[in-house]
Scaffold this motif. Structure first.
Motif, mmCIF file in Angstrom:
data_model
loop_
_atom_site.group_PDB
_atom_site.id
_atom_site.type_symbol
_atom_site.label_atom_id
_atom_site.label_comp_id
_atom_site.label_asym_id
_atom_site.label_seq_id
_atom_site.Cartn_x
_atom_site.Cartn_y
_atom_site.Cartn_z
ATOM 1 N N ALA A 188 15.213 20.336 7.949
ATOM 2 C CA ALA A 188 16.604 20.645 8.305
ATOM 3 C C ALA A 188 17.419 20.970 7.059
ATOM 4 N N GLY A 189 16.772 21.649 6.101
ATOM 5 C CA GLY A 189 17.468 22.061 4.890
ATOM 6 C C GLY A 189 17.541 21.024 3.795
ATOM 7 N N HIS A 190 17.035 19.816 4.056
ATOM 8 C CA HIS A 190 17.084 18.747 3.068
ATOM 9 C C HIS A 190 15.706 18.550 2.437
ATOM 10 N N PRO A 191 15.633 18.371 1.110
ATOM 11 C CA PRO A 191 14.328 18.205 0.457
ATOM 12 C C PRO A 191 13.642 16.909 0.869
ATOM 13 N N VAL A 192 12.329 16.965 0.985
ATOM 14 C CA VAL A 192 11.506 15.795 1.303
ATOM 15 C C VAL A 192 10.539 15.600 0.137
ATOM 16 N N ASN A 193 10.620 14.455 -0.501
ATOM 17 C CA ASN A 193 9.777 14.181 -1.659
ATOM 18 C C ASN A 193 8.458 13.554 -1.217
ATOM 19 N N LEU A 194 7.363 14.269 -1.441
ATOM 20 C CA LEU A 194 6.041 13.805 -1.041
ATOM 21 C C LEU A 194 5.150 13.623 -2.255
ATOM 22 N N THR A 195 4.185 12.722 -2.142
ATOM 23 C CA THR A 195 3.158 12.603 -3.164
ATOM 24 C C THR A 195 2.200 13.779 -3.034
ATOM 25 N N ARG A 196 1.299 13.921 -3.995
ATOM 26 C CA ARG A 196 0.349 15.040 -3.950
ATOM 27 C C ARG A 196 -0.515 15.001 -2.697
ATOM 28 N N LYS A 197 -1.034 13.829 -2.373
ATOM 29 C CA LYS A 197 -1.903 13.715 -1.202
ATOM 30 C C LYS A 197 -1.113 13.961 0.078
ATOM 31 N N GLU A 198 0.108 13.448 0.168
ATOM 32 C CA GLU A 198 0.931 13.660 1.359
ATOM 33 C C GLU A 198 1.212 15.151 1.555
ATOM 34 N N PHE A 199 1.512 15.839 0.449
ATOM 35 C CA PHE A 199 1.768 17.284 0.561
ATOM 36 C C PHE A 199 0.519 18.008 1.046
ATOM 37 N N ASP A 200 -0.636 17.664 0.473
ATOM 38 C CA ASP A 200 -1.879 18.326 0.878
ATOM 39 C C ASP A 200 -2.187 18.079 2.348
ATOM 40 N N LEU A 201 -1.925 16.851 2.818
ATOM 41 C CA LEU A 201 -2.120 16.533 4.234
ATOM 42 C C LEU A 201 -1.226 17.402 5.113
ATOM 43 N N ILE A 209 3.671 14.521 14.116
ATOM 44 C CA ILE A 209 2.236 14.458 13.840
ATOM 45 C C ILE A 209 1.594 13.532 14.861
ATOM 46 N N GLU A 210 0.721 14.091 15.650
ATOM 47 C CA GLU A 210 0.080 13.353 16.740
ATOM 48 C C GLU A 210 -1.313 12.890 16.333
ATOM 49 N N THR A 211 -1.616 11.637 16.639
ATOM 50 C CA THR A 211 -2.966 11.123 16.434
ATOM 51 C C THR A 211 -3.794 11.395 17.680
ATOM 52 N N VAL A 212 -4.916 12.056 17.501
ATOM 53 C CA VAL A 212 -5.852 12.290 18.602
ATOM 54 C C VAL A 212 -6.992 11.290 18.402
ATOM 55 N N ARG A 213 -6.995 10.264 19.225
ATOM 56 C CA ARG A 213 -7.882 9.125 19.000
ATOM 57 C C ARG A 213 -9.333 9.540 18.802
ATOM 58 N N ALA A 237 0.726 7.408 7.592
ATOM 59 C CA ALA A 237 1.886 6.591 7.966
ATOM 60 C C ALA A 237 3.054 6.855 7.020
ATOM 61 N N SER A 238 2.752 6.960 5.743
ATOM 62 C CA SER A 238 3.799 7.245 4.764
ATOM 63 C C SER A 238 4.402 8.629 4.981
ATOM 64 N N LEU A 239 3.558 9.622 5.250
ATOM 65 C CA LEU A 239 4.039 10.980 5.498
ATOM 66 C C LEU A 239 4.953 11.024 6.703
ATOM 67 N N ARG A 240 4.564 10.363 7.790
ATOM 68 C CA ARG A 240 5.401 10.342 8.991
ATOM 69 C C ARG A 240 6.757 9.719 8.699
ATOM 70 N N GLY A 241 6.749 8.641 7.920
ATOM 71 C CA GLY A 241 8.015 7.985 7.601
ATOM 72 C C GLY A 241 8.941 8.888 6.803
ATOM 73 N N LYS A 242 8.394 9.645 5.877
ATOM 74 C CA LYS A 242 9.233 10.508 5.048
ATOM 75 C C LYS A 242 9.768 11.711 5.822
ATOM 76 N N LEU A 243 8.989 12.206 6.781
ATOM 77 C CA LEU A 243 9.456 13.342 7.573
ATOM 78 C C LEU A 243 10.533 12.937 8.563
ATOM 79 N N ARG A 251 0.836 -1.210 0.000
ATOM 80 C CA ARG A 251 0.000 0.000 0.000
ATOM 81 C C ARG A 251 0.866 1.253 0.000
ATOM 82 N N LEU A 252 1.823 1.288 0.901
ATOM 83 C CA LEU A 252 2.689 2.460 1.012
ATOM 84 C C LEU A 252 3.477 2.677 -0.272
ATOM 85 N N HIS A 253 3.997 1.583 -0.840
ATOM 86 C CA HIS A 253 4.790 1.721 -2.061
ATOM 87 C C HIS A 253 3.934 2.275 -3.199
#
Length: 234
Positions: free
Chosen positions: A148-161, A211-215, A199-205, A85-87
């Motif tokens: 920290a000055g380094h680029p983070v490559n996100l998908t469109r949905k990840e960026f919007d999130l 990012i905190e989950t509020v149950r 989950a994917s966004l957290r891994g890339k950051l 799924r993540l891939h």
């Protein structure tokens, strides 16, 4: 609406033909990756992509489609593990559906994803506009993210999130609002898709505590004035 279906299973293809045509969709059908790429020139509104193709792995085809076009892609496959799924989402798919799935759910997702793609974009932000939170910097006008000055490559949905959270740091953003603004739907069936993207966004950051989950409510950027809270498992 034109749907490009890339699927090598004749029984699945026949079912899709019958149901989607009944709901007013026009289908372009490909049974291998090569046919799928050829039919991409017909300008479909959405691509429904199986991963188990006879001539090429579906992930590679997804990457190639995304390289050529911004058409929304829904991966529909029997591969239901989290890594797959993540891939799929990381290489450019907009949604991921695991077989066997409800055809009613598929149709709802097609409508949701195409509404999102067709929605007019807001006016461009000024070139100086950016959001900074700790070591994280987000530039809406270029859709560039740095940590920290380094680029983070996100998908469109990840960026919007991420942008949605960055605009209200420390404030809980409800799941309903995220689904409405990022997926253009209030349908709660997209909740699992949201969790996979998060989950994917957290891994890339590389800062999972940011990012905190509020149950039962939603998500927020951890307030800057305290240590990151313990995360709730997705």
């Amino acid at each position: 609406m034109r749907v490009l279906v890339v699927e090598d299973d004749n029984h699945v293809m026949a079912a899709l033909r019958t149901v989607l045509a009944k709901h007013g969709f026009e289908l372009a059908c490909a049974r291998c990756a090569a046919e799928g790429l050829d039919l991409l020139d017909t300008a479909p509104d959405v691509v429904l992509l199986d991963l188990g193709l006879p001539d090429r792995d579906g992930f590679k085809l997804c990457t190639e489609i995304r390289r050529r076009s911004d058409v929304p892609i829904i991966i529909a496959t029997a591969r239901g593990d989290l890594a797959s799924r993540l891939h799929g989402l990381n290489i450019g798919a907009d949604d991921y559906l695991v077989k066997p799935y409800s055809l009613a759910e598929l149709i709802a997702r097609i409508h949701a994803i195409t509404r999102r793609a067709a929605r007019p974009q807001p006016p461009a932000e000024t070139v100086t506009d950016s959001y900074v939170y700790g070591q994280l910097r987000v530039e809406p006008h270029t859709r560039r993210v740095e940590s920290a000055g380094h680029p983070v490559n996100l998908t469109r949905k990840e960026f919007d999130l991420l942008l949605l959270l960055m605009r209200s740091p420390g404030v809980v953003v409800r799941r309903e609002r995220i689904l409405s603004q990022v997926w253009n739907t209030n349908w709660q069936g997209n909740g699992r898709t949201l969790e996979v993207h998060m989950a994917s966004l957290r891994g890339k950051l590389r800062e999972p505590g940011m990012i905190e989950t509020v149950r039962g409510i939603g998500y927020r950027l951890t307030p800057a004035d305290r240590e990151p809270a313990a995360l709730v498992a997705e």
